[in-house]
Design an enzyme around this catalytic site. Structure first.
Site, mmCIF file in Angstrom:
data_model
loop_
_atom_site.group_PDB
_atom_site.id
_atom_site.type_symbol
_atom_site.label_atom_id
_atom_site.label_comp_id
_atom_site.label_asym_id
_atom_site.label_seq_id
_atom_site.Cartn_x
_atom_site.Cartn_y
_atom_site.Cartn_z
ATOM 1 N N LYS A 254 0.119 4.249 0.071
ATOM 2 C CA LYS A 254 -0.479 5.386 0.793
ATOM 3 C C LYS A 254 -0.355 6.648 -0.074
ATOM 4 C CE LYS A 254 0.283 3.237 5.226
ATOM 5 N NZ LYS A 254 0.396 3.462 6.640
ATOM 6 N N GLU B 211 -2.801 -5.385 10.848
ATOM 7 C CA GLU B 211 -1.896 -4.260 11.016
ATOM 8 C C GLU B 211 -2.273 -3.499 12.295
ATOM 9 O OE1 GLU B 211 -0.592 -2.720 6.712
ATOM 10 O OE2 GLU B 211 -2.619 -2.149 7.261
ATOM 11 N N ASN C 203 0.869 -1.167 0.000
ATOM 12 C CA ASN C 203 0.000 0.000 0.000
ATOM 13 C C ASN C 203 0.909 1.222 0.000
ATOM 14 O OD1 ASN C 203 -1.833 2.044 0.457
ATOM 15 N ND2 ASN C 203 -2.478 1.305 2.463
ATOM 16 N N HIS D 14 -8.337 0.127 6.107
ATOM 17 C CA HIS D 14 -7.057 0.523 6.678
ATOM 18 C C HIS D 14 -7.290 1.432 7.877
ATOM 19 C CE1 HIS D 14 -2.990 1.998 7.104
ATOM 20 N NE2 HIS D 14 -2.625 0.946 6.384
#
Length: 193
Positions: A25, A187, A23, A111
């Site tokens: 971001k 995560e 990812n 997320h």
């Protein structure tokens, strides 16, 4: 007992490919840095056959990544979609129809930054988004994880179960979806830097 069950579970899981998801971001911050990252990936050695690699750049950089990333063994995904599949008045969002139109195969959902920082997304909303993606045939990287205070007060499992429940409801008992189209990314929020 528990150990025997775990060993059986590991043997069953061995048929699934190792999944490596990146990812990005809001990185890299420039077009030139994005091209450099694509060049690095293009120059990397081959991935093992049992390894599936997916990168999720920013939506703004996706076209550039599609142009510059020449590896066929790296899948592409987006970092979020809205729960409704069709285009509409969803300012700042992407729909799964758009994702499919661009040939993208994966979506990161749930997320911690979307749950806690950017938009306070609920687990229920994330479950709805998972269902939308799977119905459209797009894979999901579903993120779960606790905050530091939840870890310290011993509620990690409660938090993760609460976050996971709507995802499980969306996927149901479809073993093929669990094997090929859903990745659970644990995560812990306190470990993300």
């Amino acid at each position: 007992g528990v150990r025997r069950t775990s060993e059986r579970s590991l043997r069953k899981m061995s048929s699934r490919r190792i999944f490596v998801g990146g990812n990005w971001k809001c990185n890299p911050p420039t077009k030139s840095a994005t091209v450099a990252l694509c060049d690095t990936l293009n120059g990397a050695s081959e991935f093992p056959q049992n390894c599936q690699v997916v990168v999720c750049p920013t939506a703004l950089h996706m076209g550039l990544v599609q142009e510059k990333l020449s590896r066929k063994d790296v899948g592409l995904g987006v970092q979020n979609v809205w729960k409704d599949a069709k285009a509409g008045a969803w300012t700042g969002e992407l729909t799964i129809d758009m994702v499919k139109d661009f040939g993208l195969q994966w979506v990161v959902l749930g997320h911690s930054e979307r749950r806690h920082t950017v938009s306070s997304e609920s687990s229920q909303l994330i479950g709805e988004k998972v269902a939308t993606c799977l119905k459209a045939g797009v894979g999901v990287i579903a993120c779960i994880g606790e905050k530091l205070e939840e870890r310290e007060n011993g509620t990690t499992m409660d938090v993760c179960i609460e976050q996971l429940a709507p995802i499980v409801e969306a996927v149901g008992t479809d073993k093929t979806a669990w094997k090929d189209s859903v990745v659970i990314a644990y995560e812990p929020v306190w470990a993300i830097g």
